[in-house]
Design a protein around this motif. Structure first.
Motif, short mmCIF file in Angstrom:
data_model
loop_
_atom_site.label_atom_id
_atom_site.label_comp_id
_atom_site.label_asym_id
_atom_site.label_seq_id
_atom_site.Cartn_x
_atom_site.Cartn_y
_atom_site.Cartn_z
N ALA A 286 -72.26 67.82 32.41
CA ALA A 286 -70.88 67.62 31.98
C ALA A 286 -70.07 67.00 33.12
N VAL A 287 -69.04 66.25 32.75
CA VAL A 287 -68.24 65.52 33.75
C VAL A 287 -66.75 65.80 33.54
N MET A 288 -66.12 66.20 34.61
CA MET A 288 -64.66 66.31 34.59
C MET A 288 -64.14 65.56 35.81
N ILE A 289 -62.83 65.51 35.94
CA ILE A 289 -62.26 64.85 37.12
C ILE A 289 -61.06 65.65 37.60
N GLN A 290 -60.87 65.65 38.91
CA GLN A 290 -59.69 66.31 39.46
C GLN A 290 -58.58 65.27 39.61
N LEU A 291 -57.44 65.57 39.01
CA LEU A 291 -56.28 64.68 39.09
C LEU A 291 -55.21 65.32 39.95
N THR A 292 -54.47 64.49 40.64
CA THR A 292 -53.42 65.05 41.48
C THR A 292 -52.36 64.04 41.84
N HIS A 293 -51.27 64.56 42.32
CA HIS A 293 -50.34 63.79 43.12
C HIS A 293 -50.34 64.46 44.48
N LEU A 294 -50.61 63.68 45.53
CA LEU A 294 -50.77 64.29 46.85
C LEU A 294 -49.44 64.74 47.45
N GLY A 295 -48.33 64.27 46.87
CA GLY A 295 -47.04 64.64 47.45
C GLY A 295 -46.95 64.16 48.89
N ARG A 296 -46.68 65.10 49.80
CA ARG A 296 -46.53 64.72 51.21
C ARG A 296 -47.89 64.70 51.93
N ARG B 234 -49.88 53.62 53.60
CA ARG B 234 -51.05 53.24 52.81
C ARG B 234 -50.58 52.60 51.52
N GLY B 235 -51.51 51.97 50.82
CA GLY B 235 -51.20 51.45 49.49
C GLY B 235 -49.99 50.53 49.50
N ASP B 236 -48.98 50.87 48.70
CA ASP B 236 -47.82 49.99 48.51
C ASP B 236 -46.65 50.32 49.42
N TRP B 237 -46.89 51.15 50.45
CA TRP B 237 -45.81 51.49 51.39
C TRP B 237 -44.59 52.07 50.67
N LEU B 238 -44.85 52.90 49.68
CA LEU B 238 -43.75 53.62 49.04
C LEU B 238 -43.54 54.92 49.81
N PRO B 239 -42.31 55.44 49.79
CA PRO B 239 -42.10 56.72 50.47
C PRO B 239 -42.93 57.81 49.80
N SER B 240 -43.47 58.72 50.58
CA SER B 240 -44.14 59.85 49.95
C SER B 240 -43.06 60.79 49.43
N VAL B 241 -43.45 61.64 48.49
CA VAL B 241 -42.44 62.46 47.80
C VAL B 241 -42.91 63.90 47.79
N SER B 242 -41.95 64.81 47.91
CA SER B 242 -42.33 66.23 47.89
C SER B 242 -41.14 67.06 47.43
N ALA B 243 -41.33 68.39 47.50
CA ALA B 243 -40.25 69.29 47.11
C ALA B 243 -39.41 69.70 48.31
N GLY B 244 -39.73 69.13 49.47
CA GLY B 244 -38.95 69.41 50.67
C GLY B 244 -39.15 68.29 51.66
#
Ligand SMILES: Cc1cc2nc3c(=O)[nH]c(=O)nc-3n(C[C@H](O)[C@H](O)[C@H](O)COP(=O)(O)O)c2cc1C
Ligand code: SF4
Length: 678
Positions: free
Chosen positions: A98-108, A114-124
């Motif tokens: 069986a196959v599953m995948i772990q999904l996430t938003h890394l936040g900070r 990296r990537g598109d040079w967007l600001p990282s985002v978090s709850a603090g």
């Protein structure tokens, strides 16, 4: 049906898992252009073929553009991921996995550069120590878009035919909302637990609305952050209860601890010398409290512990992740009654540490992992059996002997020491690194099966080798600690190896000059400091122990800091002179003409190794290839056909540190790719 608890099938909703072993989510950083292409697929397919019931693919596949890949993660926010994941899933399904995948938003837990040079985002606004990004605090429009992104990514995975998904909460954006250590937001997203959990529950609700009630959705989260001010065990129980009561999750994958520093991460994913299965009972308590299907992984390296986890009702599915990185065929071997042939994970953490250094996951002692396409795990028998003489029974020599015996060759090994192991034996002198000997012991057992003849206490000279009338000679004599390197006073120093082997007794105030940056200096420092001596480690590098990667460094640093060992980077040891009973060490700098002195009783050097190559050069003139290696053929896994001396009676090769100072993986890779086509 098998009586083995590990082979009891497990029903997760409608999904029948054929046994209780799984790969927990781990990002091997094999993605190309953010997609799980052939290398990624081959890696998982090999484990599926080996019999594992469930593979949780990816690690932290990114749901949003502003969650850029911190360690070459899969970009689950792109539509093109569907095709790649479908191909991977179909191939694993063909093997009943069986196959599953772990999904996430890394936040900070990433970097903004990296990537598109967007600001990282978090709850603090605070940075995560490990990845260093100072994030922006999420605004209302961020939250709306992030919830949508999670649901979109889940829908993509459903479209790709996966059996389910897991949301990565611990240390990532969801947990950054949960934990008071990070969340600085006002209600309704910050404040009491209900507000801090709001983001995760809204994401789960949006996913459920998108994928329907049948698709399997689980969550991997820390139920106790083990840190004052963080999610306590009590709050963790409440989080678990609310997840359960939400009716939105089908399984829990339990973590204990935090991952925002290297040290904290190492307690979540223990490395060699640390306790086995330290959080297993805790995961069992979560299972008992909720009755929800419970998964867990953390240094369950051996089959007996996995069996115990299931038989005792602690877990429903047991993650043996690094164990499968080391040996993809664990289940097949258990089924064949060959449990004792499983290649053991020695907890070296080379696999995981490498991804944090921008590399991809490689196993310290299984070079085929991550190279499934070009360096398959299986070794075929040769139709032209030969006599192969190997000199040296360190990791490289033993790998050469093992693979040559699998090929059906007659194999003779000479080793100067009374036992096998070479530098690994020296490394294993530190009790915490004793697990390293398993990579030697496993090879010895495999060589025994293959009928390899060993001659210990045998310092082989050319005549010793030639007396066997070999077809192939492999010189794996390793290296010796380098001793020269100073402008003056080399003879006043001892080496880190002298300290580790016991040839030199520790002084009372010691300067260690570390110009190699590997474990030897740390281990020598630890041994010396344990006597109560004062120790300073000097290196001209900008960082300490540059070759020892982050999590592997944690146990050493704990020990050295506890004993007040000092580190002095960016300085160089130039010379040592005697002054009465003391030594004066003169330090210089690569940055200018600064210099200073230290008065100590002992100077220990760690300068890497120099090849032990006398025998190789003695044998070279009589060889057919004059020692030459065709690198193109080596890399392409084609036989070595160089003939430079038609009179030569044998082919000659040297591998590992007998060529140049490298590491265990390099020595074993040298041996494997040379000998598997011999
Ligand atoms: C190379 C590598 C990458 C990993 N990446 C992730 C990840 O992205 N997400 C995650 O939840 N765990 C990740 N892990 C942790 C594993 O899922 C697992 O928890 C850990 O390896 C402990 O289990 P083990 O002792 O059976 O290996 C990673 C592990 C490894 C070895
Ligand atoms: S590198 Fe070390 S920890 Fe990782 S799988 Fe191999 S032996 Fe295990």
């Amino acid at each position: 049906m098998s009586a083995d608890p590990l082979f009891q099938p497990y029903k997760l909703k409608h999904l029948e898992l054929k046994n209780r072993l799984m790969l927990s989510s781990h990002e091997p950083a094999y993605a190309e252009d953010g997609m799980p292409k052939e290398r990624y697929r081959a890696y998982h397919a090999e484990r599926a073929r080996g019999g594992v019931a469930l593979t949780m693919t990816a690690g932290s596949a990114s749901v949003s553009r502003d969650s850029p890949p911190a360690f070459n993660n899969i970009l689950a926010w792109k539509d093109e991921v569907v095709g790649w994941m479908k191909a991977l899933t179909d191939e694993c399904h063909d093997h009943g996995c069986a196959v599953m995948i772990q999904l996430t938003h890394l936040g900070r837990r990433t970097r903004w550069d990296r990537g598109d040079w967007l600001p990282s985002v978090s709850a603090g606004p605070d940075r995560e120590v490990a990845h260093r990004a100072f994030p922006k605090v999420a605004e209302d429009w961020d939250i709306a878009r992030l919830i949508r992104d999670y649901a979109d990514a889940a829908e993509r995975m459903q479209a790709a035919g996966l059996d389910g998904i897991e949301l990565e909460a611990y240390g990532h954006l969801m947990d950054q909302f949960w934990t008071p250590l990070v969340n600085r937001m006002e209600p309704p997203w910050g404040g009491d637990l209900g507000n801090r959990m709001r983001f995760a529950l809204e994401v789960l609700g949006a996913i459920r609305a998108r994928v329907g009630p049948d698709f399997i959705v689980g969550i991997r989260y820390s139920a106790d952050e083990c840190e004052a001010g963080g999610v306590s065990a009590e709050e963790g129980r409440e989080i678990t209860r609310r997840l359960h009561d939400s009716g939105l999750v089908d399984f829990l994958n339990v973590i204990r601890g935090r991952i925002d520093t290297d040290a904290a991460l190492t307690d979540v994913i223990p490395v060699q010398g640390m306790r086995s299965a330290p959080h297993l009972d805790f995961a069992g308590q979560v299972r008992a409290a909720t009755g929800l299907p419970t998964f867990h992984a953390a240094k369950i390296q051996d089959v007996a512990t996995a069996r115990h986890a299931v038989a005792s009702g602690l877990l429903d599915m047991v993650g043996m992740t690094r164990a499968h990185i080391a040996d993809p065929h664990i289940v097949a071997k258990i089924r064949r009654g060959e449990e004792d042939r499983i290649r053991p994970c020695v907890g070296a953490n080379y696999c995981l540490d490498r991804i944090y250094m921008g590399g991809s996951a490689l196993c310290l002692h299984n070079p085929s992992t991550g190279r499934e396409l070009e360096l398959p795990h299986a070794v075929a028998r040769s139709d032209a059996p030969r006599r192969v003489v190997v000199i040296g029974a360190g990791p490289g020599g033993l790998e050469a002997a093992r693979v040559a015996s699998l090929r059906g060759h007659e194999v003779i090994v000479h080793e100067a020491a009374p036992g096998a192991g070479g530098q690994v034996r020296l490394t294993a002198q530190t009790a915490r690194r004793a697990e390293m000997m398993s990579l030697i012991d496993w090879r010895l057992a495999e060589c025994d099966r293959g009928g390899v003849q060993f001659h210990y206490n045998s310092y082989a000279e050319a005549a010793t080798v030639l007396a066997h009338d070999p077809d192939v000679v492999i010189v794996a004599t390793g290296g010796m600690a380098a001793e020269e390197g100073l402008r003056a006073g080399n003879e006043l120093c001892v080496t880190a190896w002298d300290i580790l082997s016991g040839d030199a007794q520790p002084g009372s105030s010691v300067l260690i000059w570390d110009d190699a940056g590997d474990f030897a200096a740390l281990q020598a420092a630890e041994k010396i400091a344990a006597t109560g001596a004062s120790v300073e480690i000097v290196t001209r590098d900008r960082n300490i122990a540059s070759e020892v990667m982050s999590m592997s460094l944690t146990p050493s640093l704990r020990e050295l800091q506890r004993r007040d060992v000092r580190f002095t980077p960016t300085w160089r040891l130039d010379a040592v002179r005697r002054d009465g009973n003391a030594l004066i060490a003169t330090l210089g700098s690569d940055f200018g003409d600064m210099s200073c002195e230290r008065r100590v009783t002992q100077v220990v050097t760690n300068l890497g190794t120099r090849p032990l190559d006398d025998l190789y050069f003695e044998l070279k003139p009589g060889s057919a290839n004059l020692g030459e290696v065709d690198y193109e053929a080596l890399v392409a896994l084609a036989p070595q056909t160089v003939v430079r001396n038609p009179e030569g009676r044998y082919k000659l090769f040297r591998i590992g540190d007998a060529v140049s100072s490298r590491n265990t993986h390099a020595a074993i890779l040298d041996a494997l790719r040379l000998v598997r086509v011999l």
